[in-house]
Scaffold this active site. Structure first.
Site, PDB file in Angstrom:
ATOM      1  N   GLU A  33       0.865  -1.159   0.162  1.00 22.59           N
ATOM      2  CA  GLU A  33       0.070  -0.193  -0.032  1.00 22.59           C
ATOM      3  C   GLU A  33       0.987   1.317  -0.202  1.00 22.59           C
ATOM      4  O   GLU A  33       1.827   1.348   0.933  1.00 22.59           O
ATOM      5  CB  GLU A  33      -1.001  -0.129   1.334  1.00 22.59           C
ATOM      6  CG  GLU A  33      -1.748  -1.102   1.180  1.00 22.59           C
ATOM      7  CD  GLU A  33      -2.432  -1.323   2.630  1.00 22.59           C
ATOM      8  OE1 GLU A  33      -2.366  -0.411   3.270  1.00 22.59           O
ATOM      9  OE2 GLU A  33      -3.241  -2.362   2.718  1.00 22.59           O
ATOM     10  N   LEU A  62      -6.238  -1.424  -0.570  1.00 23.58           N
ATOM     11  CA  LEU A  62      -5.961  -1.713   0.962  1.00 23.58           C
ATOM     12  C   LEU A  62      -6.848  -2.834   1.269  1.00 23.58           C
ATOM     13  O   LEU A  62      -8.000  -3.015   1.863  1.00 23.58           O
ATOM     14  CB  LEU A  62      -6.655  -0.442   1.661  1.00 23.58           C
ATOM     15  CG  LEU A  62      -5.719   0.636   1.884  1.00 23.58           C
ATOM     16  CD1 LEU A  62      -5.459   1.401   0.842  1.00 23.58           C
ATOM     17  CD2 LEU A  62      -6.376   1.666   2.803  1.00 23.58           C
ATOM     18  N   SER A  63      -6.045  -4.154   0.933  1.00 25.47           N
ATOM     19  CA  SER A  63      -6.713  -5.372   1.136  1.00 25.47           C
ATOM     20  C   SER A  63      -5.332  -6.245   1.583  1.00 25.47           C
ATOM     21  O   SER A  63      -4.737  -6.809   0.606  1.00 25.47           O
ATOM     22  CB  SER A  63      -7.423  -5.912   0.191  1.00 25.47           C
ATOM     23  OG  SER A  63      -7.846  -7.287   0.449  1.00 25.47           O
ATOM     24  N   GLU A  64      -4.975  -6.448   2.816  1.00 26.61           N
ATOM     25  CA  GLU A  64      -3.749  -7.379   3.074  1.00 26.61           C
ATOM     26  C   GLU A  64      -4.039  -8.761   2.752  1.00 26.61           C
ATOM     27  O   GLU A  64      -2.788  -9.406   2.195  1.00 26.61           O
ATOM     28  CB  GLU A  64      -3.536  -7.231   4.643  1.00 26.61           C
ATOM     29  CG  GLU A  64      -2.880  -6.020   5.100  1.00 26.61           C
ATOM     30  CD  GLU A  64      -4.187  -4.818   5.165  1.00 26.61           C
ATOM     31  OE1 GLU A  64      -3.551  -3.574   5.175  1.00 26.61           O
ATOM     32  OE2 GLU A  64      -5.208  -5.089   5.144  1.00 26.61           O
ATOM     33  N   PHE A  87       1.129  -1.846   8.478  1.00 28.59           N
ATOM     34  CA  PHE A  87       1.638  -2.367  10.069  1.00 28.59           C
ATOM     35  C   PHE A  87       1.387  -3.743  10.181  1.00 28.59           C
ATOM     36  O   PHE A  87       0.424  -4.146   9.628  1.00 28.59           O
ATOM     37  CB  PHE A  87       0.450  -1.371  10.583  1.00 28.59           C
ATOM     38  CG  PHE A  87       0.739   0.051  10.645  1.00 28.59           C
ATOM     39  CD1 PHE A  87       1.607   0.657  11.814  1.00 28.59           C
ATOM     40  CD2 PHE A  87       0.404   1.070   9.833  1.00 28.59           C
ATOM     41  CE1 PHE A  87       1.845   2.074  11.683  1.00 28.59           C
ATOM     42  CE2 PHE A  87       0.626   2.362   9.748  1.00 28.59           C
ATOM     43  CZ  PHE A  87       1.366   2.890  10.637  1.00 28.59           C
ATOM     44  N   ALA A  88       2.370  -4.219  11.070  1.00 34.04           N
ATOM     45  CA  ALA A  88       2.207  -5.736  11.430  1.00 34.04           C
ATOM     46  C   ALA A  88       0.894  -5.943  11.708  1.00 34.04           C
ATOM     47  O   ALA A  88       0.610  -7.197  11.776  1.00 34.04           O
ATOM     48  CB  ALA A  88       3.232  -6.104  12.215  1.00 34.04           C
ATOM     49  N   ASP A  89       0.173  -5.033  12.591  1.00 32.44           N
ATOM     50  CA  ASP A  89      -1.086  -5.413  13.041  1.00 32.44           C
ATOM     51  C   ASP A  89      -1.820  -6.019  11.956  1.00 32.44           C
ATOM     52  O   ASP A  89      -2.739  -6.956  12.318  1.00 32.44           O
ATOM     53  CB  ASP A  89      -1.734  -4.378  13.912  1.00 32.44           C
ATOM     54  CG  ASP A  89      -0.841  -3.383  14.563  1.00 32.44           C
ATOM     55  OD1 ASP A  89      -0.860  -3.207  15.773  1.00 32.44           O
ATOM     56  OD2 ASP A  89       0.316  -3.075  14.183  1.00 32.44           O
ATOM     57  N   HIS A 133      -2.133  -0.183  15.961  1.00 33.81           N
ATOM     58  CA  HIS A 133      -1.000   0.019  15.104  1.00 33.81           C
ATOM     59  C   HIS A 133       0.598   0.023  15.796  1.00 33.81           C
ATOM     60  O   HIS A 133       1.324   0.608  15.455  1.00 33.81           O
ATOM     61  CB  HIS A 133      -1.039   1.641  14.419  1.00 33.81           C
ATOM     62  CG  HIS A 133      -2.267   1.615  13.498  1.00 33.81           C
ATOM     63  ND1 HIS A 133      -3.300   1.700  14.102  1.00 33.81           N
ATOM     64  CD2 HIS A 133      -2.195   2.153  12.057  1.00 33.81           C
ATOM     65  CE1 HIS A 133      -4.142   1.855  12.804  1.00 33.81           C
ATOM     66  NE2 HIS A 133      -3.247   2.060  11.754  1.00 33.81           N
TER      67      HIS A 133
END
Length: 337
Positions: A33, A62-64, A87-89, A133
């Site tokens: 992203e 925006l779609s992990e 962000f790893a979250d 985050h």
């Protein structure tokens, strides 16, 4: 004595490593992203990549789940993919792709299937970003069959680490502590006026921080890369204020865990990590080391984790939850008392 060798910051070092990897291998793609210029990623780690390598560097929706799935598809089709989760979250949103697709694909067809995929995950707190985050979710990916978990350190060369991950032809998660981005890389075996370091074992290896001329230690600290500076601060305070000798081991690969040529030399072992207690990387390390060190340890291995609960955005409340140098120092003193 020689002072620390002043080098590039970790974020700059990682950016240069990505440039090097893409320049050396035209089959490598980077997805994520907002990673293209002029923005260059939330932490500017991908700055300049799209200007130099064009369509091999793609900003995504925006779609992990879609990002990791697309990267895994590229890898499955014969290319190589480096994917950034902002962000790893949010790696939790790609858990199905990692657990049930990327991790299993390498072995479930009755023959080895290459999956050269690296998923980069900026992690950790200490920046006031709040509950969603600031997490360090490494423990949730420990033990997933077919999935390797690594963490960026200020000791290991990032390009060598990325090339190792892609060279395994297996999916790898690479966690990168956000505060570590602003720190400088250690080079030429020098940490500061007291400590030296060496890299031991087969790639990706383990960084060992030690005092010259010292063979026996009161405690061996084992931490992931993002915890390295806090562990170093604790080591210095323990030595200068309490006359406690510590060595530090920082593996680049968290899972599968292997210390290789760096067995702990301390009579006690303390493993510190970000993230809450329960089912942790530290527990995995303790389980692996306890049988090996049974006849030498003077007490059980100490585990240091963040406090239970969400991570507040308010700095004074965040400090109460996360692990600090004084948290490590206090745990070591209590164990050695």
């Amino acid at each position: 004595m020689t002072g620390p060798v002043r080098t590039e910051r970790v974020a700059e070092h990682l950016n240069r490593a990505l440039h090097g990897v893409l320049a050396a291998d035209p089959g490598v793609y980077v997805l994520g992203e907002d990673i293209t210029d002029p923005y260059g990623g939330a932490f500017k780690v991908t700055k300049g990549l799209s200007s130099r390598f064009g369509e091999r560097v793609r900003s995504t929706p925006l779609s992990e789940g879609a990002i990791v799935g697309a990267g895994a598809g590229l890898a499955l089709a014969g290319d190589k993919a480096i994917v950034e989760i902002m962000f790893a979250d949010f790696a939790a949103l790609a858990f199905d792709q990692l657990l049930n697709f990327a991790g299993k694909t390498t072995t479930m067809y009755g023959r080895p299937v290459p999956m050269p995929l690296v998923v980069r995950c900026p992690s950790g707190g200490h920046r006031g970003y709040g509950p969603t985050h600031s997490q360090s979710p490494q423990k949730h990916f420990i033990g997933v069959p077919g999935l390797s978990v690594l963490e960026l350190t200020p000791f290991h060369d990032a390009r060598a680490l990325l090339e190792h991950c892609l060279g395994t032809r297996r999916p790898c998660l690479l966690f990168e502590d956000k505060v570590l981005y602003t720190r400088r890389m250690f080079r030429e075996g020098v940490v500061d006026d007291l400590f030296r370091f060496e890299e031991v074992g087969e790639r990706p290896g383990v960084a060992r921080v030690f005092l010259e001329g010292v063979a026996d230690y009161d405690c061996t600290l084992i931490v992931p890369g993002g915890m390295a500076h806090r562990a170093l601060e604790a080591m210095r305070e323990l030595l200068l204020e309490h006359d406690v000798l510590c060595e530090l081991l920082v593996p680049a690969r968290l899972y599968p865990f292997e210390l290789g040529g760096a067995p702990p030399r301390g009579r006690h072992v303390c493993v510190a990590e970000d993230g809450g207690a329960g089912g942790t990387w530290g527990a995995e390390v303790a389980a692996r080391l306890h049988p090996v060190l049974w006849d030498r340890l003077t007490r059980p291995i100490t585990l240091v984790s963040a406090a239970a609960g969400v991570i507040p955005a308010a700095p004074h409340l965040e400090r109460e939850v996360l692990v600090h140098a004084h948290t490590i120092r206090r745990a070591v003193l209590e164990a050695l008392a």
